[in-house]
Design an enzyme around this catalytic site. Structure first.
Site, PDB file in Angstrom:
ATOM      1  N   VAL A 154       0.841  -1.203   0.000  1.00 46.25           N
ATOM      2  CA  VAL A 154       0.000   0.000   0.000  1.00 46.25           C
ATOM      3  C   VAL A 154       0.872   1.247   0.000  1.00 46.25           C
ATOM      4  CG1 VAL A 154      -1.609   1.359   1.399  1.00 46.25           C
ATOM      5  CG2 VAL A 154      -2.025  -1.078   1.035  1.00 46.25           C
ATOM      6  N   GLU A 172       3.088 -14.897  -3.707  1.00 45.18           N
ATOM      7  CA  GLU A 172       3.780 -14.359  -4.881  1.00 45.18           C
ATOM      8  C   GLU A 172       5.055 -15.126  -5.181  1.00 45.18           C
ATOM      9  OE1 GLU A 172       2.787 -12.164  -6.985  1.00 45.18           O
ATOM     10  OE2 GLU A 172       1.044 -11.282  -5.966  1.00 45.18           O
ATOM     11  N   GLU A 210       4.774  -3.788 -19.551  1.00 48.94           N
ATOM     12  CA  GLU A 210       3.738  -4.824 -19.553  1.00 48.94           C
ATOM     13  C   GLU A 210       3.000  -4.909 -20.884  1.00 48.94           C
ATOM     14  OE1 GLU A 210       0.449  -6.603 -16.395  1.00 48.94           O
ATOM     15  OE2 GLU A 210       1.238  -4.588 -16.104  1.00 48.94           O
ATOM     16  N   HIS A 251      -3.809 -13.526 -10.795  1.00 52.70           N
ATOM     17  CA  HIS A 251      -4.291 -12.190 -10.453  1.00 52.70           C
ATOM     18  C   HIS A 251      -5.598 -11.831 -11.155  1.00 52.70           C
ATOM     19  CE1 HIS A 251      -0.334 -11.923  -8.743  1.00 52.70           C
ATOM     20  NE2 HIS A 251      -0.521 -10.681  -8.331  1.00 52.70           N
ATOM     21  N   MET A 299     -40.549 -31.274  27.351  1.00 46.96           N
ATOM     22  CA  MET A 299     -41.275 -32.096  28.320  1.00 46.96           C
ATOM     23  C   MET A 299     -42.753 -32.178  27.958  1.00 46.96           C
ATOM     24  SD  MET A 299     -39.406 -33.409  30.784  1.00 46.96           S
ATOM     25  CE  MET A 299     -40.512 -33.612  32.189  1.00 46.96           C
ATOM     26  N   ARG A 300     -43.340 -33.303  28.302  1.00 47.35           N
ATOM     27  CA  ARG A 300     -44.791 -33.395  28.208  1.00 47.35           C
ATOM     28  C   ARG A 300     -45.392 -32.300  29.089  1.00 47.35           C
ATOM     29  NH1 ARG A 300     -47.846 -38.184  31.012  1.00 47.35           N
ATOM     30  NH2 ARG A 300     -45.819 -39.133  30.650  1.00 47.35           N
TER      31      ARG A 300
END
Length: 1602
Positions: free
Chosen positions: A120, A198, A268, A279, A881-882
Site C-alpha cells: 500500500v 507471490e 507490460e 491475479h 417435556m410433556r
C-alpha cells in the site's frame, strides 16, 4: 557500519538498483545521501510500521546529516509523514493528503521520497512521486514479503477506486529498492504467508526447480522467518545463519525472475503479463473481500482457479494442479472460496460468478471485451509467453459452484480411460511408506483433498519427508521408521472431512514419541463440522482399553481428539468392527510398532467391508510385515483374529497404486445408462479393491455386457431404457459403489433391493438417506431398510426434469448423480467441488475424455433438501417435556406458516392402531422407544418439508433418536425446544392422563432430559404462561390471546427464514432507531411499553443491566442467570413484535457486565441465538474464536459488530478508527462505533467518517455516534439504529441519549425533517375521525406534520394543486373520490388494482422524480381486526354480507388470512356473482339465505358486514334485513363478527352475537378505521403508529359524538 554490510545486488533495466541483505538501515541512509543528493528527504510510512522502524531511520538520518558540512548550501532536511494502515489509504484522498503535506513543507523537484512499508505504502508513494512536480525521485524500502518480491519491483504504481484495484497509476521506476530481510522479523505469520503466494506464483510460471524447493522445504522456510536475529546478526555474510541464508535465497530467487521479466518488458506489453498468474481472478475476489482477506490470499485462490481453467482446457494436468494446491496450503494459504476463513465472512455472500466476471472486465491485460488470463502448461512454464484470451463461458464454468451435464450420447464412444489412483490404497501406502525404513517412490498416487490431508498430517508429525519427481507424477517418501513427534504447542492437525485420514491417524498418533520438557503434551486431531459427527468411538475405546490415553474434546465418540504420546502397548486388542473397516486397518497398519506383538480380535457382530481389511493385510505384506489371520482348526473357517508381529516396514523402492475402483463405477455406469461402451484400464479381476466386482455383480445383472481381464474392464450398456432391475444385490464388499447402483436402479425396469450397506450412514453424510431424498426430487420412490434400500425404477421420460441435487459435500453423491444427469435434462449438481476428495478433475474428464458437455451453473441458494420438494422449507421439529405446550405452540406455528401440524402421539396411534399408553402397557418402554424412533425417522422422510412436527417428551431418551435430531440440525433443519416452568408442568401432568406415568418424579425426569433437549435443539421457545395467567400482565383486552399468537408467528417465521422480523427502516434513505431498555426487571416496563417504544424500530435489551430481586452483587460484578434472561425475553415477546437487540455490554465498554467473564458472556450470546433474537450486539473485543463460533451459529439473527470507547482518546479521523471499522465490517451485518465527544468538531468528524464508509460499494448499515452531552448532535444526524431513551425509563443507557421525539424535533429544526401536510379528500367528511388519529400520532412522535380536511364535491383543481405542492405528504381518500382520483396517480399497488379503488395516496421518489402511488388500506383494517382474534390459517369459513367496494376489501383480507371458503350474500345476487367471477382464484360461494350453509359445510367463524346497520335487525321487521341466530352456529373455537358500520355503537349484528354465542368476539367499524389508519400512517412516515395512545383519543371523540 556500512563497511561491514554485505548486500547482494540484482540488476533491473540495466542497473544494479535492487540491494538485498539484513539490518540495512545505516546502509540505506548512507547510499541514499551519497547517491541521491537532495534538499529534502521525506520518509513516508504507516502507523503500524512507524512504531517499529521510524525511530531508527530518524536517528540515522539526523546523525548522518548533522555530520555534513554546510558549505554554501543549506543542510538537507529530513521529514517523515505517517499515513493510516490498510488498503483504504491507497485512494485519491490518501494521495491528495500526501501531496498536500509535500506542498505545505515546500518540497521541490529535487526532493527524494522514501517509501517504507508494504504494498500500500509503496504503490501510493510511488504514484505520488510519479506525479508530484511532474516526477521526483523515490526509493522503495518494502517491509513485507509481498512487497519485497512483488509490488516494489518493476515500477508499477497506482491507487484504487471504487471500481477496482490499481486502476489509476503510472510506471515510475524507483532509484533503489532496498530489501532488508531483517524487517520481516516483526512481520505477522499471516503476512509472511501473504507474500509467499507471490513467491510460489513466480516459481510456478518460471522455474520448476525453485518450485520443487518451495514444495519440499516449507517447514524450513517458515522456521527461517520465525528465528529472530540479535546484535545485527546477518548484516555481514559471516554472521549470517543458515536460516537467514535460506530466507534471503528465497527472496532473491523470486525477485530475480521478476527483475528479468521487467527488464525485457518494462511496460507490460506481453511477457510481463506472466507475473499476473492468479491475479485475473484473484483481483476480482480481492475487490469483494478486501480488506479482510489479503492480496496474497486472494491470489492464492486465483492461482488454483486459473490452474483449474488450464486443466479444463486440456492444457494442464491434475498432477500440477494438485502440486500447486499442496504447495500453497503448506504456506497456510487458502486455495478455495470454501475455506472457512472466507466462507464465514458476510462479504463472501457477495461473491457470484456474474459479479466476478463483471469485475474482471476492468483488467489492464484485457483486449476490449476479451478477457486475458495466464495459463499454466506445467509447473515452471506457461502455455504462452503472455496472457491468453479465454472465453467467458470457460471462466464461468470454473468459477461456478454448481454444474449441469447436458444429456446425450458420449461423443468419445467407445470410451477408453484410466481413473485416478485409489484413495484407499493411496492413504494406506502413505502411512506404510511414512512408517517404513528407506525411500519409496509412489506412482499413480491420487492427487486429491484426502491424500493432501494425509500427507500434511504426516509432515506435521515429522513422520516422513516428501518430494516429487517426474513433474509431480511420482511421490518420493523418505520413511521415518516410526519416528513421530508431537506438533508444536497450539497446532492442531486439521483433517477436514477426511474420514480415512481421521481413523488411520488416530492410531498413528498413539505411536508419537514423548516430547522434550516444555513442548505440547498431546497431539490434537480435529476436522470440519461433519467430521465432528462421524463416529470414531469403537476405535478410541479399543485403544483406551489397550492403555492409550485419548480424550474427547467435544462430543463423546467423535473428533476432536487429544492423544498422549504414550506409545501403543500391544498384546490383545479387542475392536468392534461392525461400523467401519477403517478402524481395523488403522490398528493393523500401526501394530508392528507396538511395544508387544499384537493380537487383534474383532468383536461386536459382523465385520463390515472385509475386502478393505484384506487390502490392508496384502499391502502390509508388500512392505515386509506378514499378518496371520487365524483359522478354526476343525473347519478351516477364517476367524476374525489377526496376529501382527513386531517389526519395521521395509519400503519397496517403487510402489504403483491401482486406479480407484469406486471411481471407475461412474464412467462404467454412464456407458450402462446411455447404451455405450467404456473400458477402464488398470482395474480388473486381480484388483485388491472390492469395488472392482461392480461390473460383474451389478452391471452385468442389470443387462450390460461385461468383459473383464486381470487388469482391464469393459462394459457395453443395453439400449437406453432397457436396464433391468435386480431383485437383490448384496453390496457389503463394495459399499461405496451402492450410490452408482442406486441411480441406475432409478431408471431400471422394476424394483431393485440393495443390502449390506449399513455403514454408509456414517460416511461423509448419511448416504442412504441422501440417495432417498435426492431421488425423491426426480419422482423416484424408495424404501429404506435397516441395511440398505429398495429403489422403484421408472422410465426415464417419467422422471422430473430440472432437479437441483444437493450433494451433501459428498464426492460419491455428486458423481453418482452426474450419471443420472447424463440422461435427465436440466439436472443441476450443487457443490461441484466436493469431487476433489477423490477425482478432482471429474467434470473435466466427463467432457474431455467421455464426451458429455458440462456447463457451469450459478445458484442463488443451494437446496439443502431432504424431500421431493427442493424449494420448500424444511419442517420444524418441536421437542420438550410433556406438558410444555408443544401441541398448542405447534398448532399455532403451523397455522402462521400455513404448514401442516402433526402431533407425533396422534400419528403414532394412527400408525399402530393403539394409543401410546396402551402400547407401553402391552409392550414396555424399550419397545415403545424403538417404535418412537422408527416413527421419527419416517416422519423426517415423509414429512420433511412444510410441516411442524411435535414429538413426545421422551424422544431424547435414546441415543438413536438424539442422533436423528442432531443430524436434522446439522443438515440445516430446525429443532425447537419448547420449555415451560417446571412447576406449571407438574401441575398440568397431575390432570393429564392420555400418556403413561413416568414411574419416577417429574423433576428428576426434567433434570435428566434438560441436557439432551439442549444438545438436540438449535432454538428454544419459552412458553411463558405464568406471568400472563389470570390477567396479571394485560395491556389491552385482547393482549393475552393476541400476544401468544403474534409471538408464535413472529418466532417461527423468523427462525425458519420464511419471513424474517427485521427492521425495515435499515434500508438506505431511511432513519431507524432503537430504544435501550434500562430496567433491571423488564416486567416493570410491559404495561407502558407501547408508550415507551413509540416511533422506534427495535428494542435493545441491556442484559448486563438485568437483575432479579434476589441478586445482590454490585454493578460490574453481577452476571444474570440464563434462566432469568430467557424469562425476561419471553415476557417482552408477549407484548411486542418489535425486533429485539440483545446486548451484553461490558464494563470497559460502558456497561455493567464483568470484563473477565467472557465465557459467561459467550453463554448468554448463544442463549440469544437459540431464542431467535433478531439482532445480537457482539463486542469486537471478544476473542476472535468466540466471534467465529457465534457467526457459525447465527442463523437468521443479524450481528451488530460494536466498538465503544469511553476514554475520549480515539478520534474519527485516526487510523485506529478505520482499522476498527474494517474489523467490524468483516464480522457484522451492521457496524457500530461509539466514541466520546469533547468538542462539537467531534460530531462533524463522526459524520464525515460515516459518509465516507457509507459511500463504499456494498457498505453495511453503520451506527456512528458520540457519547456525552456534546455528542448529542451525532445521535441526531446518525441514520442507522440510533439508540434513544424515554423520559419514563429509570435511567439512560448512555450519556447523551435523548428520546425519539426529541430527535425528530431536532431534525426538523436543522432542516432534515421538513413539515409535511396530509389530507382527507372526500365529501362529506366533517365528522371524520382521521384528523384525530393522525394528528395525535404526529404529536406523540414529535413529527412536525399536520393532517387536514379537504372537502370537495369533485376531484378538481383544489385536489390537483394540493397533490402537486412540495409540502404534500400524502392523503386519505373516501367517497365519492375513490375511483375518480385514480387518473391523477402514477402507480397503483396490487391491492388497489384488485379492489379497483384508492383510499390512500403515498408520494415516493424515484431519484429526482416524485411518484404518486395509489393504495387501498381498507383490507388491512379488516385484516388487522380479524387477525387480532382468529389466527392466520384458522378461518374455517367466512361470510361477507354485501357486495360493494368494501366487500372486495373484505374478501381480499380474508383470502390473505387463509380462509378456506368465503360465503358472499347480497340482496342482489348478480352483484355477489360479479364478486365471485372477478376472484376466480379464491374459493368464493354465493349463498341465497343468511344462516343457511351448503350441505355438510362448516359454518363460518368470521363474519364481515359491509351494509348500513340502519337497514338491519335481528327481529323480523319490514324493509329490514333479518339476521337469524343461526349465523352464529359455529361453536368450536375463536370466532369474530365485524360490522363496518360506525353507528350505532352496538349494531343489531353485534348485539345478536353477544346474545347468542359466548365464543364470538365483536368488532366495530371504528376499529377497522383505526387499523387502516395505522397502516396509512406507517406507509406515509415509515413509522409504526403509537396505537394505544391514538386509539384512546379516537374512541374518546367517537363516544362523545354518538
Amino acid at each position: 557500519m556500512t563497511a561491514t554490510t554485505d548486500v547482494q545486488k540484482i540488476s533491473i533495466l540495466g542497473k544494479e538498483s535492487i540491494h538485498c541483505g539484513f539490518h540495512l538501515v545505516p546502509y540505506i541512509v548512507n547510499t541514499v545521501l551519497t547517491e541521491l543528493p537532495a534538499s529534502t528527504y521525506i520518509l513516508i510510512t504507516d502507523s503500524n510500521i512507524a512504531k517499529f522502524y521510524l525511530p531508527a531511520f530518524e536517528k540515522e538520518f539526523r546523525s548522518t546529516l548533522s555530520g555534513l558540512l554546510n558549505g554554501t548550501h543549506a543542510r538537507p532536511r529530513f521529514l517523515s509523514y505517517i499515513i493510516p494502515p490498510g488498503e483504504t489509504s491507497k485512494s485519491r484522498e490518501g494521495k491528495a493528503a500526501v501531496e498536500d503535506f509535500l506542498l505545505l513543507n515546500k518540497c521541490t523537484r529535487d526532493t527524494v521520497i522514501l517509501a517504507l512499508g508494504g504494498g500500500v505504502v509503496g504503490d501510493l508513494v510511488g504514484f505520488v512521486a510519479a506525479t508530484f512536480m511532474r516526477g521526483v525521485r523515490f526509493c522503495q524500502i518494502p517491509t513485507s514479503l509481498l512487497a519485497m518480491v512483488d509490488s516494489s519491483v518493476g515500477g508499477k504504481t497506482a491507487i484504487d477506486t471504487p471500481h477496482g484495484k490499481n486502476l489509476i497509476g503510472a510506471f515510475w521506476q524507483p532509484e533503489f529498492i532496498f530489501i532488508d530481510a531483517a524487517l520481516l522479523e516483526t512481520l505477522p505469520s499471516r503476512e509472511f504467508s501473504n507474500g509467499m503466494a507471490e513467491v510460489v506464483k513466480t516459481a510456478a510460471i518460471w522455474d520448476d526447480s525453485e518450485f520443487n524447493s518451495l514444495e519440499s522445504r516449507s517447514a524450513e522456510i517458515f522456521a527461517a522467518i520465525q528465528t529472530p536475529s540479535t546484535n545485527y546478526a546477518g548484516r555481514s555474510e559471516k554472521t549470517r545463519s543458515d536460516a537467514q541464508k535460506l530466507l534471503l535465497s528465497v527472496i532473491i530467487g523470486s525477485i530475480s525472475v521478476k527483475a528479468h521479466i521487467v527488464t525485457i518488458d518494462p511496460t507490460e506489453k506481453g511477457l510481463r503479463n506472466l507475473v499476473n498468474f492468479g491475479h485475473s481472478i484473484g483481483h476480482a475476489i480481492e475487490a469483494i473481500l478486501t480488506p479482510t482477506i489479503l492480496h496474497g490470499e486472494c491470489v492464492s485462490i486465483g492461482m488454483i482457479l486459473e490452474a483449474e481453467l488450464s486443466r479444463q482446457m486440456g492444457i494442464l494436468s491434475q498432477v500440477s494442479v494438485g502440486r500447486l494446491t499442496r504447495c500453497l496450503k503448506a504456506y497456510n494459504l487458502p486455495v478455495s472460496l470454501a475455506d472457512p476463513r472466507i466462507a464465514n465472512l458476510p462479504s463472501a455472500k457477495l461473491i457470484t460468478t456474474e459479479r466476478l466476471l463483471d469485475i474482471m472486465k476492468v483488467d489492464k491485460k484485457n483486449q476490449g471485451n476479451d478477457k486475458k488470463i495466464v495459463l499454466l502448461s506445467r509447473i515452471g512454464a506457461t502455455y504462452e509467453q503472455k496472457a491468453s484470451v479465454v472465453p467467458d463461458g470457460l471462466i464461468s464454468k470454473t468459477l461456478s459452484e454448481s454444474v449441469t451435464v447436458v444429456p446425450g450420447i458420449p461423443s468419445f464412444n467407445p470410451v477408453k480411460m484410466t481413473t485416478p489412483g485409489s484413495k484407499s490404497i493411496s492413504n494406506r501406502a502413505l502411512v506404510l511408506a511414512a512408517l517404513g525404513t528407506g525411500i519409496c517412490r509412489l506412482k499413480n498416487l491420487l492427487h486429491s483433498d484426502d491424500t493432501q490431508v494425509m500427507m500434511a498430517a504426516l509432515s506435521e508429525l515429522k513422520g516422513a519427508k516428501f518430494e516429487w519427481e517426474d513433474g509431480g507424477e511420482t511421490l518420493v517418501v523418505h520413511g521415518g521408521n516410526g519416528s513421530l513427534s508431537v506438533p508444536p504447542k497450539g497446532k492442531e492437525i486439521y483433517l477436514g472431512n477426511a474420514g480415512t485420514a481421521a481413523r488411520f491417524l488416530t492410531t498413528v498418533c498413539t505411536l508419537v514419541q514423548k516430547p522434550p520438557t516444555g513442548e505440547s503434551e498431546t497431539t490434537v486431531i480435529t476436522g470440519n463440522a461433519r467430521m465432528k459427527q462421524r463416529p470414531i468411538g469403537p476405535l478410541v475405546a479399543a485403544l483406551r482399553a489397550n492403555g492409550s490415553e485419548i480424550s474427547y474434546l467435544e462430543s463423546d465418540g467423535c473428533l476432536p481428539l487429544s492423544i498422549r504420546p504414550n506409545g501403543l502397548s500391544g498384546g490383545i486388542i479387542q475392536l468392534a468392527a461392525s461400523v467401519s473397516s477403517q478402524y481395523v486397518s488403522s490398528v493393523l497398519l500401526c501394530a508392528p510398532y507396538a511395544n508387544e506383538p499384537v493380537t487383534l480380535e474383532l468383536i461386536g457382530g459382523q465385520v463390515i467391508s472385509q475386502p478393505y481389511i484384506d487390502m490392508t493385510v496384502a499391502m502390509m505384506k508388500t512392505f515386509g510385515i506378514e499378518v496371520i489371520r487365524r483359522v478354526e482348526k476343525d473347519t478351516g473357517k477364517l476367524l476374525d483374529i489377526y496376529d501382527i508381529p513386531k517389526g519395521s516396514y521395509q519400503n519397496p523402492s517403487d510402489y504403483s497404486i491401482e486406479s480407484d475402483a469406486s471411481s471407475a463405477t461412474y464412467p462404467l455406469a454412464i456407458a450402462a445408462i446411455t447404451g455405450t461402451s467404456c473400458t477402464i484400464q488398470n482395474i480388473g479381476s486381480s484388483s485388491l479393491q472390492g469395488d472392482a466386482k461392480f461390473a460383474r455383480e451389478v452391471l452385468e445383472r442389470m443387462g450390460c455386457e461385461v468383459n473383464q481381464t486381470a487388469t482391464e474392464t469393459t462394459v457395453q450398456g443395453p439400449p437406453i431404457g432397457q436396464l433391468k432391475a435386480v431383485e437383490e444385490i448384496d453390496m457389503e464388499v463394495m459399499t461405496d459403489a451402492f450410490l452408482t447402483a442406486t441411480v441406475l436402479a432409478a431408471v431400471a425396469n422394476g424394483k431393485t433391493r440393495i443390502i449390506g450397506i449399513a455403514n454408509q450412514r456414517v460416511k461423509e453424510c448419511n448416504r442412504i438417506r441422501a440417495m432417498i431424498d435426492e431421488l425423491a426430487k426426480f419422482g423416484v420412490s424408495t424404501n429404506e431398510l435397516d441395511d440398505g434400500l429398495e429403489v422403484f425404477g421408472k422410465p426415464v421420460e417419467q422422471l422430473r426434469k430440472g432437479v437441483s441435487v444437493h450433494c451433501y459435500d459428498d464426492h460419491r453423491v455428486a458423481m453418482a448423480f452426474s450419471v443420472l444427469a447424463s440422461l435427465v435434462p436440466g439436472t443441476i449438481l450443487e457443490e461441484k467441488r466436493c469431487v476433489e476428495k477423490t477425482w478432482p478433475n471429474w467434470w473435466d474428464d466427463l467432457q474431455n475424455k467421455i464426451g458429455l458437455e458440462v456447463k457451469g451453473v450459478e445458484l442463488s441458494t443451494p437446496s439443502v433438501s431432504l424431500s421431493s420438494t427442493p424449494l420448500s422449507p424444511k419442517s420444524v421439529i418441536l421437542i420438550g417435556m410433556r406438558g410444555s405446550g408443544k401441541t398448542f405452540i405447534g398448532d399455532l406455528a403451523a397455522s402462521a406458516l400455513r404448514w401442516t401440524f402433526i402431533d407425533a402421539d396422534n400419528y403414532f396411534e394412527t400408525v399402530h392402531q393403539v394409543g401410546v399408553r396402551q402400547f407401553v402397557h402391552e409392550n414396555g418402554w424399550p419397545a415403545f422407544r424403538e417404535a418412537e424412533t422408527k416413527l421419527l425417522k419416517d416422519l423426517l422422510t415423509e414429512k420433511g418439508h412444510d410441516h411442524v412436527l411435535s414429538l413426545g417428551g421422551g424422544i431424547v431418551e435414546t441415543p438413536a433418536a438424539r442422533d436423528l435430531l442432531k443430524d436434522w440440525v446439522s443438515s440445516g433443519g430446525l429443532v425447537v425446544h419448547v420449555s415451560r416452568n417446571i412447576g406449571e408442568i407438574i401441575e398440568y401432568l397431575g390432570t393429564e392422563g392420555s400418556r403413561p406415568a413416568y414411574g419416577e418424579p417429574v423433576s428428576e425426569v426434567f433434570e435428566r432430559r434438560a441436557t439432551w433437549f439442549a444438545e438436540c435443539s438449535n432454538h428454544r421457545f419459552i412458553n411463558h404462561v405464568e406471568a400472563f395467567a389470570d390477567g396479571k400482565i394485560v395491556v389491552d383486552p385482547t393482549d393475552t390471546k393476541r400476544g401468544v399468537r403474534e409471538e408464535v408467528s413472529r418466532f417461527f417465521h423468523h427462525i425458519s427464514g420464511v419471513s424474517t422480523n427485521l427492521a425495515q427502516n435499515l434500508m438506505p434513505g431511511h432513519r431507524s432507531y432503537f430504544l435501550s431498555l434500562t430496567y433491571p426487571d423488564i416486567m416493570l416496563a410491559l404495561p407502558k411499553l407501547e408508550e415507551l417504544s413509540a416511533g422506534v424500530d427495535a428494542l435493545e435489551v441491556r442484559v448486563d443491566l438485568l437483575r432479579s430481586k434476589e441478586d445482590i452483587e454490585p454493578l460490574g460484578k453481577h452476571i444474570p442467570s440464563e434462566t432469568y434472561v430467557a424469562d425476561q425475553i419471553a415476557a417482552l415477546r408477549r407484548v411486542t413484535s418489535l425486533p429485539i437487540i440483545f446486548t451484553v455490554r461490558t464494563v470497559s465498554e460502558g456497561g455493567a457486565f464483568p470484563d473477565h467473564a467472557q465465557k459467561e458472556a459467550f453463554s448468554l450470546l448463544k442463549l440469544a441465538l437459540s431464542l431467535g433474537v433478531e439482532y445480537l450486539d457482539v463486542e469486537m473485543q471478544l476473542p476472535e474464536q468466540t466471534i467465529k463460533q457465534l457467526v457459525a451459529r447465527k442463523g437468521a439473527t443479524q450481528f451488530i459488530a460494536s466498538w465503544h470507547d469511553w476514554s475520549g482518546r480515539l478520534k474519527w479521523n485516526s487510523p485506529e478508527a478505520q482499522a476498527m471499522y474494517n474489523i467490524a465490517a468483516q464480522n457484522g451485518d451492521i457496524v457500530k462505533m461509539v466514541f466520546t465527544a469533547s468538542t462539537m468538531q467531534d460530531n462533524f468528524d463522526c459524520q464525515a467518517f460515516a459518509l465516507k464508509m457509507n459511500g463504499r460499494p456494498g457498505a453495511k448499515p453503520f451506527i456512528a455516534i458520540n457519547m456525552g452531552a456534546v455528542g448529542q448532535l451525532s445521535r441526531i444526524l446518525n441514520t442507522t439504529f440510533s439508540p434513544v431513551s424515554h423520559p419514563l425509563q429509570p435511567s439512560r443507557a448512555a450519556p447523551g441519549q435523548i428520546s425519539f421525539a426529541q430527535v425528530q424535533k431536532a431534525l426538523h429544526l436543522i432542516g432534515e425533517l421538513p413539515a409535511k401536510k396530509f389530507y382527507l379528500f372526500g365529501n362529506p367528511i366533517d365528522h371524520s375521525l382521521s384528523p384525530t388519529l393522525h394528528n395525535n400520532a404526529f404529536e406523540t412522535l414529535g413529527l412536525p406534520h399536520t393532517y387536514e380536511l379537504l372537502e370537495t364535491a369533485e376531484v378538481g383543481e383544489d385536489i390537483k394543486n394540493t397533490i402537486a405542492s412540495p409540502d404534500f405528504g400524502g392523503a386519505s381518500v373516501t367517497i365519492p373520490h375513490k375511483l375518480n382520483i385514480i387518473p391523477l396517480l402514477d402507480q397503483l399497488t396490487p391491492a388497489a388494482k384488485v379492489m379497483g379503488a384508492v383510499n390512500t395516496i403515498i408520494p415516493t421518489n424515484d431519484g429526482a422524480t416524485r411518484i404518486l402511488v395509489g393504495d387501498n388500506t381498507d383490507w388491512l383494517g379488516i385484516r388487522g381486526s380479524i387477525a387480532a382474534r382468529v389466527a392466520v390459517g384458522q378461518i374455517h369459513a367466512a361470510l361477507v354480507i354485501g357486495a360493494g367496494g368494501t366487500s372486495r376489501a373484505a374478501i381480499y383480507a380474508l383470502n390473505d388470512l387463509g380462509a378456506k371458503v368465503i360465503y358472499v350474500w347480497n340482496r342482489t345476487r348478480s352483484r355477489a356473482e360479479e364478486l365471485r367471477t372477478s376472484n376466480l382464484d379464491m374459493n368464493i360461494q354465493v349463498i341465497d339465505e343468511l344462516g343457511q350453509w351448503p350441505s355438510g359445510a362448516t359454518a363460518p367463524n368470521v363474519i364481515v358486514s359491509t351494509i348500513p346497520a340502519s337497514e338491519t335487525s335481528f327481529e323480523d321487521e319490514p324493509d329490514r334485513l333479518f339476521y337469524p341466530a343461526s349465523l352464529y352456529s359455529y361453536r368450536d373455537g375463536p370466532a369474530i363478527v365485524l360490522d363496518l358500520a360506525y353507528k350505532p355503537v352496538e349494531t343489531p349484528l353485534l348485539k345478536l352475537a353477544k346474545m347468542t354465542a359466548s365464543n364470538w368476539d365483536t368488532a366495530q367499524g371504528v376499529e377497522v378505521l383505526l387499523q387502516q389508519g395505522y397502516a396509512q400512517f406507517e406507509k406515509w412516515t415509515s413509522r409504526k403508529c403509537p396505537q394505544g395512545i391514538v386509539s384512546r383519543k379516537v374512541w374518546e371523540v367517537y363516544y362523545n359524538r354518538v
